[in-house]
Design a protein around this motif. Structure first.
Motif, PDB file in Angstrom:
ATOM      1  N   GLN A 310       0.835  -1.188   0.000  1.00  0.00           N
ATOM      2  CA  GLN A 310       0.000   0.000   0.000  1.00  0.00           C
ATOM      3  C   GLN A 310       0.875   1.246   0.000  1.00  0.00           C
ATOM      4  O   GLN A 310       1.863   1.318   0.722  1.00  0.00           O
ATOM      5  N   HIS A 344      -5.455  -0.944  -2.717  1.00  0.00           N
ATOM      6  CA  HIS A 344      -5.945  -0.451  -1.423  1.00  0.00           C
ATOM      7  C   HIS A 344      -5.038   0.635  -0.842  1.00  0.00           C
ATOM      8  O   HIS A 344      -4.672   0.594   0.339  1.00  0.00           O
ATOM      9  N   ARG A 455     -10.372  -2.994   6.282  1.00  0.00           N
ATOM     10  CA  ARG A 455     -10.299  -2.726   4.847  1.00  0.00           C
ATOM     11  C   ARG A 455      -9.168  -1.750   4.534  1.00  0.00           C
ATOM     12  O   ARG A 455      -8.544  -1.828   3.471  1.00  0.00           O
ATOM     13  N   GLY A 458      -6.356  -3.607   3.681  1.00  0.00           N
ATOM     14  CA  GLY A 458      -6.579  -4.584   2.624  1.00  0.00           C
ATOM     15  C   GLY A 458      -7.010  -5.939   3.134  1.00  0.00           C
ATOM     16  O   GLY A 458      -6.802  -6.950   2.460  1.00  0.00           O
TER      17      GLY A 458
END
Length: 511
Positions: A310, A344, A455, A458
């Motif tokens: 990320q 993400h 979330r 991810g």
């Protein structure tokens, strides 16, 4: 595999809006229902727990924490909420007397809330600290006052951006001094304060923290020790982030989720270092400081996406957000929107978004990791935002409703020790935003502090449903809304008290 039945409570679950019971098998939820269902009779369970009417929610996730700095504040000199300069100096003097052989580290002063309306002078700090090396960070942690002895130990700070005699240190000078102060902690001190933070998080119903580590804020050794501690003891899970461009090897060494978090695109509004497109109202010659270019952002996003990590940045001011989001857009043009969405990526704070910026975040699936308590502390017509930015810009800050309505993934957090680790405090602040147009519901805020938190890394979690991880918090709550069966988050009600926190079937806190 142990089977534990919880029944006789109020279970917040998408499976059944009147659920009163759930069954854990090992680390997984295998059933959710009501007390009158056959599954709730206790047969086949190794343990039956009577909830006695308690509320059960998913364990919370705090997506922005500085664990060691929080532990230092909990363990020592915390000036958060201190009512005056004089009181801050008195507390410092008391702290110095108790720790004569240590570098003194404190946090949380806010001159905008003091009658004196100014930070301590160097002479005042030296006197209260009894000549010791002393570092006191402002509430936003983007500037600090330091004693003569500490500055003498780090003389190179005088030659860097952000150093002005008799002024709080900011920018690069601040980063250098902060690093020196926190590097003074021994391994034993670090472990003690990290454990204290994690235990405090569990006490507040938090099952997972995202550590936002970065050069100048912590160190690789600090991050490594924290991750090992969380794995080795019954404590909340820690998901690690490192805020540095090009540090892929470090991320791989420690199994980090990303090179994100406090990777600075700018500073803070309180310290006049957030990057703005037009000047500060109370400093008309100043537009803050931007750390990144569009090209740097683009390269970082491309690198992280290609490496399966990320990407993300700390971005508060509208100038910084323009730069960062343009970098994401260029990356999407080069490799495609779907690859960016699938990665993400995330941004921290995002306080000065406009509608166009929000649309970019929604289109690219970028999570907004936000801190609602900031609005409670600094929003409103007489707050710090209005003083720094003027009323119109202050009213547009922290647009939670607009983010949700646009489809931007939303995750709530604290940025502790900047603000307290308090999930219900954050939820209350989001529900009672100073701008009524930006308020969200209690259910939306709970979702953002649970499902949204997982979330943001991810991962799937944060829901009390069969097949989901058995991570939950049990609360004594006397003021429930009968329609939602969630706490009534009006300003007068008390926060629920956590009775137990469970992470993947393991109890990590019991009252």
């Amino acid at each position: 595999m142990s089977r534990v039945l919880y029944r006789g409570g109020i279970v917040h679950s998408p499976v059944d809006d009147a659920a009163t019971a759930l069954l854990l098998q090992g680390d997984t939820i295998v059933w959710v229902g009501r007390d009158q269902d056959p599954e709730a009779d206790g047969h086949g369970a190794d343990q039956v727990v009577d909830l006695a009417g308690a509320l059960v929610t998913p364990a919370f996730v705090d997506t922005h924490v500085h664990v060691t700095a929080t532990g230092v504040a909990l363990d020592g000199l915390d000036l958060t909420g201190c009512p005056s300069l004089g009181e801050a100096l008195r507390r410092l003097a008391e702290h110095a007397a108790a720790r004569p052989d240590e570098i003194l580290i404190g946090h949380g002063w806010d001159e905008t809330r003091w009658p004196e309306r100014r930070p301590p002078t160097t002479a005042e700090l030296d006197a209260a600290a009894r000549g010791a090396a002393c570092y006191l960070s402002r509430t936003d942690a983007h500037s600090a006052v330091v004693s003569t002895a500490l500055l003498a130990a780090v003389p190179q700070a005088r030659t860097h951006t952000g150093f002005e005699p008799e002024e709080p240190v900011r920018l690069d000078a601040h980063h250098i001094i902060r690093r020196y102060a926190f590097d003074s902690l021994t391994a034993q001190q670090r472990r003690r304060v990290q454990r204290r933070t994690l235990r405090e998080a569990a006490r507040r119903g938090i099952g997972c923290l995202h550590e936002n580590a970065a050069p100048g804020l912590s160190s690789e050794d600090d991050l490594s020790a924290l991750l090992e501690l969380a794995r080795s003891e019954p404590l909340p899970e820690v998901i690690g982030y490192w805020g540095e461009i090009g540090a892929t090897a470090l991320a791989r060494r420690h199994g980090l989720a990303g090179l994100a978090g406090d990777l600075l695109a700018d500073g803070s509004i309180g310290s006049h270092t957030a990057c703005l497109t037009s000047p500060y109202t109370d400093e008309p010659a100043n537009t803050g400081h931007g750390y990144r270019t569009v090209a740097e952002v683009t390269e970082h996003v491309l690198d992280c996406t290609g490496q399966g990590l990320q990407a993300g940045f700390h971005a508060i001011g509208d100038g910084a957000l323009q730069t960062v989001l343009r970098g994401f857009e260029v990356a999407a043009i080069l490799i495609g929107t779907e690859r960016i969405r699938a990665a993400h990526h995330r941004l921290e704070h995002v306080e000065m978004l406009d509608a166009d910026m929000i649309a970019v975040m929604a289109r690219l699936g970028i999570t907004a990791s936000v801190q609602p308590i900031a609005d409670a502390l600094w929003g409103g017509t007489g707050g710090m935002y209005a003083n720094r930015l003027g009323g119109a810009r202050a009213r547009s800050m922290n647009p939670f409703r607009a983010l949700l309505d646009a489809g931007v993934p939303l995750a709530l957090s604290s940025d502790s020790p900047i603000m307290p680790m308090g999930p219900w405090q954050a939820i209350r602040a989001a529900v009672n935003h100073h701008n009524p147009e930006q308020r969200i519901t209690v259910a939306e805020a709970v979702r953002a502090h649970t499902i949204g938190g997982w979330r943001a890394a991810g991962r799937d979690g944060g829901s009390l449903a069969p097949g989901k991880p058995g991570s939950l918090a049990i609360w004594n709550c006397t003021a429930l809304d009968p329609g939602t069966r969630l706490p009534a988050m009006d300003p007068e009600t008390e926060d629920p008290t956590c009775l137990r926190t469970i992470l993947e079937g393991r109890t990590i806190y019991t009252l």
